[in-house]
Structures are given as C-alpha cells and as structure tokens.
Scaffold this motif. Structure first.
Motif, PDB file in Angstrom:
ATOM      1  N   PHE A 102       0.811  -1.213   0.000  1.00  0.00           N
ATOM      2  CA  PHE A 102       0.000   0.000   0.000  1.00  0.00           C
ATOM      3  C   PHE A 102       0.849   1.269   0.000  1.00  0.00           C
ATOM      4  CE2 PHE A 102      -3.758  -2.337   2.170  1.00  0.00           C
ATOM      5  CZ  PHE A 102      -4.198  -2.778   0.929  1.00  0.00           C
ATOM      6  N   ARG A 109      -6.534   4.930  -4.179  1.00  0.00           N
ATOM      7  CA  ARG A 109      -6.537   3.503  -4.495  1.00  0.00           C
ATOM      8  C   ARG A 109      -6.429   2.668  -3.225  1.00  0.00           C
ATOM      9  NH1 ARG A 109      -2.461   0.558  -8.853  1.00  0.00           N
ATOM     10  NH2 ARG A 109      -3.552  -1.469  -8.918  1.00  0.00           N
ATOM     11  N   VAL A 110      -5.591   3.102  -2.303  1.00  0.00           N
ATOM     12  CA  VAL A 110      -5.461   2.395  -1.025  1.00  0.00           C
ATOM     13  C   VAL A 110      -6.788   2.411  -0.276  1.00  0.00           C
ATOM     14  CG1 VAL A 110      -4.328   2.434   1.229  1.00  0.00           C
ATOM     15  CG2 VAL A 110      -2.989   2.863  -0.823  1.00  0.00           C
ATOM     16  N   TYR A 113      -9.122  -0.160  -1.668  1.00  0.00           N
ATOM     17  CA  TYR A 113      -8.728  -1.509  -1.260  1.00  0.00           C
ATOM     18  C   TYR A 113      -9.124  -1.785   0.189  1.00  0.00           C
ATOM     19  CZ  TYR A 113      -6.061  -2.868  -5.410  1.00  0.00           C
ATOM     20  OH  TYR A 113      -5.702  -3.244  -6.668  1.00  0.00           O
ATOM     21  N   LEU A 116     -12.784  -2.342   0.428  1.00  0.00           N
ATOM     22  CA  LEU A 116     -13.109  -3.673  -0.101  1.00  0.00           C
ATOM     23  C   LEU A 116     -12.743  -4.767   0.908  1.00  0.00           C
ATOM     24  CD1 LEU A 116     -14.144  -5.156  -2.647  1.00  0.00           C
ATOM     25  CD2 LEU A 116     -11.771  -5.321  -3.405  1.00  0.00           C
ATOM     26  N   ILE A 117     -11.577  -4.637   1.546  1.00  0.00           N
ATOM     27  CA  ILE A 117     -11.135  -5.645   2.522  1.00  0.00           C
ATOM     28  C   ILE A 117     -12.104  -5.714   3.701  1.00  0.00           C
ATOM     29  CG2 ILE A 117      -9.366  -6.117   4.275  1.00  0.00           C
ATOM     30  CD1 ILE A 117      -7.296  -5.111   2.251  1.00  0.00           C
TER      31      ILE A 117
END
Length: 383
Positions: A102, A109-110, A113, A116-117
């Motif tokens: 990351f 973008r991080v 993510y 989403l996680i």
C-alpha cells in the motif's frame, strides 16, 4: 525511551533514509508513508473491546424489529460483538500485512482496497456467525432474512468505513502539511547558516589561498582540501551526522583559519573515547558554527593568543558540549559586543527540530571568558 540502534546500523546502505535523532520526526515520517495507523496505535485493547461492545449494542438496537424477547436481544448483541471483533481483527491484520504494498500506491486507491477488505471480511464473518446461530437454533433460516441481514449490516459497515477513511485522510493531509512546514522551516534555517558561513569565510579563504599559491604551493593544496570538505558539508542540507564527522568538519574549519590567524589561536579538545563517539550524532555544523562565532568575535578582534577549550560529555542520555574561550586582557570592547553577537537562535532551533524541545545552545559572557554550552538528549544505544 526508545532504544536507538547504532548510528552505523541506522545509516548503512540499506537504512540510508533512516533517522535516529528525533523520535517525533521518525514517527511522523512513518505515518506519512501510509495514512492508516496500526491496530494498537489507534486504541488500547480495553478501549477496542469497549468500542466494539457499544457498536454491537448500536447495531442490535437498530435491528430491534427482528427481536421478539430479551433473550434474542442479548444473543444478537453477543453475535454482533463476535462478528465485529472478527471483522476488525482480520481486516486490520490483513491491512498491516499489505502495508508495504500500500505504501507504493496512491491514497485513493489504497482507500478503495481498504473499503473492499473490510466489506468482504464483514460479509464472511457475518455469514459464519449466522451459520453458527442457525446450528444453535438462535437464528431461523429463510433466504430473505439471511440475505437482508447480510446486506443491511454490510451497508452499515461500509458507510462507517468510508467515514473513518475520510477522518484518517484528513489527519494524513494535516500531517503532510505539518511535514512540509517543518521541512521549509529547516531549509530556511539552513539557508541562513549557509549565508552566514559563506561571505566572510569565502573571501578570507580566497585571500589566504592567493598568498599561499606563490609562497607555499603544497600548503595551498592542503587548504583547498579543507575548504572542499567544509563547503560540501555546509550544502548537504539539514541533517544529523555522526559526531565524529562533525569533529572532522570543525578540524577542517580550524585548519583553514589557523593558516590565516597564525599563532593567535590555540584549540584543545576533550573528547570521549572512540567507542563512545561511535554512536553519537549531532546536526551538521552545529558545533562548527559556535566555533566560527568565537573566532569572528574574539580571536579576530584580539592581538593576543586566544585559548579555546572544547569538552564533550555524554552522560545520562544527554550530550553536553562546552566551548570556552579565555578572553584577552584588553577585552573591554569585546566584552560589551559579545553579548549581542553570541546568539545561536537558528542553530538551537535546528537542534530542537531533530532532538526535541529540551535541546538548547546558551552562551555566558564574563570579563574573563565566554562559555557556550550545546545541550541535547541522546539515548545511549548500549543501555
């Protein structure tokens, strides 16, 4: 206090970007690499458990329409507590595992993510908890109830995750602005020191060099080596260096000035042994700038020999450097001027920026001597 590794280890090729001087700066730089803090840096374990409990209570109250009695309400709170704990633990530890990846990505973008996680982990853990409740009879399975529960909780967790990311992003931007301000301040202070070092010293050295080229070419070559080493260090930017390097820079400077001042200057050093100095650090040119001011305001104004003593001690996690100059007898004019000229505000600010607010540089002038003390914290790595 944090146990620093040795200077050689921290500034080796694989650790060349590391800093060992100031804990706050190091932590700030680490946080700026990736704006989501580590799990235990946010809160303590008991704070996490308390927060998860109230979060579970909140979700159970929101979902109270599906509860028919107090027993089911308690079961729902316990189920939410287990599900939230599993979601957070798995998510944060996965984020920590992916932290090196990351760090190379953009913030947006991080954030996607991470969202989403956490969302996927919430769905998985909630599914596991619902299956466990079904096996124990605490949850009656219907496709609608099962799906609606997962969708409802996923939307809530995703919403709060986005809110948390926005808070962290704001703090990240504040720290970025703080870091930029910090760097600009240090750069400005470094420029001041460069400007003070360069003009008088440069012209005096050129004049000395011109006279030596004709009378003593080999000594002129030695002088050029000293000048090159000193100016290279002065334009390397604001940084901490090993104390041995700082002493070497001071010796380069004194070697240059002794050629010009002849027998008017005698300098004696009282240094710790090499094993102790091996792990000592200081901001570049801090000691050199103090010596330079003493030469400008005392030695150059005197017709007598001036003795300067430099004593360095490192005890109880503090470095104390005492620079004392014996004032010549005809020092009435010097004595009055020194109080105004022996000011080390910029140097002290640079020292505080790297070693903390307890660092300082103070001068004391009497009718017999001038004493300047450089004092800053530095923990002994051997302890």
């Amino acid at each position: 206090m944090k146990n620093w590794r040795s200077y050689r280890s921290k500034t080796s090729q694989e650790n060349k970007n590391s800093s060992i001087a100031n804990d706050e700066v190091a932590l700030l730089a680490e946080r700026l690499e990736f704006f989501i803090p580590k799990l235990m840096e946010i809160m303590k374990p008991w704070q996490w458990l308390l927060s998860i409990f109230f979060w579970s209570l909140f979700l159970a109250i929101v979902d109270r329409y599906s509860v028919t009695n107090e027993t089911q309400f308690v079961i729902k709170i316990i189920a939410r507590f287990i599900q939230t704990t599993l979601t957070l633990l798995s998510s944060f530890y996965l984020i920590d595992y992916l932290r090196p990846v990351f760090k190379r990505m953009r913030t947006l973008r991080v954030s996607l993510y991470i969202l989403l996680i956490i969302t996927i982990n919430a769905v998985v853990t909630l599914t596991l908890v619902l299956l466990l409740m079904m096996n124990t009879g605490a949850f009656t399975f219907t496709l609608y109830a099962f799906t609606s529960t997962i969708v409802f909780n996923t939307l809530i967790i995703a919403g709060f995750t986005i809110a948390g990311l926005l808070i962290f992003l704001r703090r990240y931007r504040e720290m970025t602005a703080l870091k930029q301000s910090f760097e600009k301040k240090l750069a400005a202070q470094n420029d001041v020191l460069k400007a003070r070092l360069a003009p008088h010293f440069f012209f005096n050295t050129i004049n000395t060099l011109m006279s030596l080229i004709e009378t003593n070419p080999s000594r002129a070559a030695d002088l050029l080596q000293h000048v090159s080493a000193l100016f290279r260090a002065s334009f390397n930017g604001v940084r901490e260096i090993s104390f041995q390097e700082e002493v070497a820079l001071c010796e380069h400077y004194l070697a240059i000035e002794m050629i010009r001042l002849a027998d008017k200057l005698v300098v004696s050093w009282q240094l710790p042994d090499e094993n102790v100095m091996y792990d000592m650090v200081i901001t570049a040119l801090s000691l050199q700038s103090v010596i330079e001011k003493m030469l400008l305001n005392v030695v150059e104004r005197s017709t007598e020999t001036v003795y300067i003593d430099i004593k360095v001690t490192w005890l109880q996690d503090r470095v104390v450097i005492t620079i004392s100059a014996q004032l010549p007898k005809n020092s009435l004019m010097i004595y009055h001027d020194l109080r105004q000229h022996m000011d080390f505000y910029s140097q002290a600010e640079r020292l505080r920026a790297y070693f903390g607010q307890s660092s300082d540089i103070q001068s004391r002038v009497t009718n017999k001597q001038i004493i300047t003390i450089i004092d800053y914290p530095l923990q002994d790595v051997g302890l």
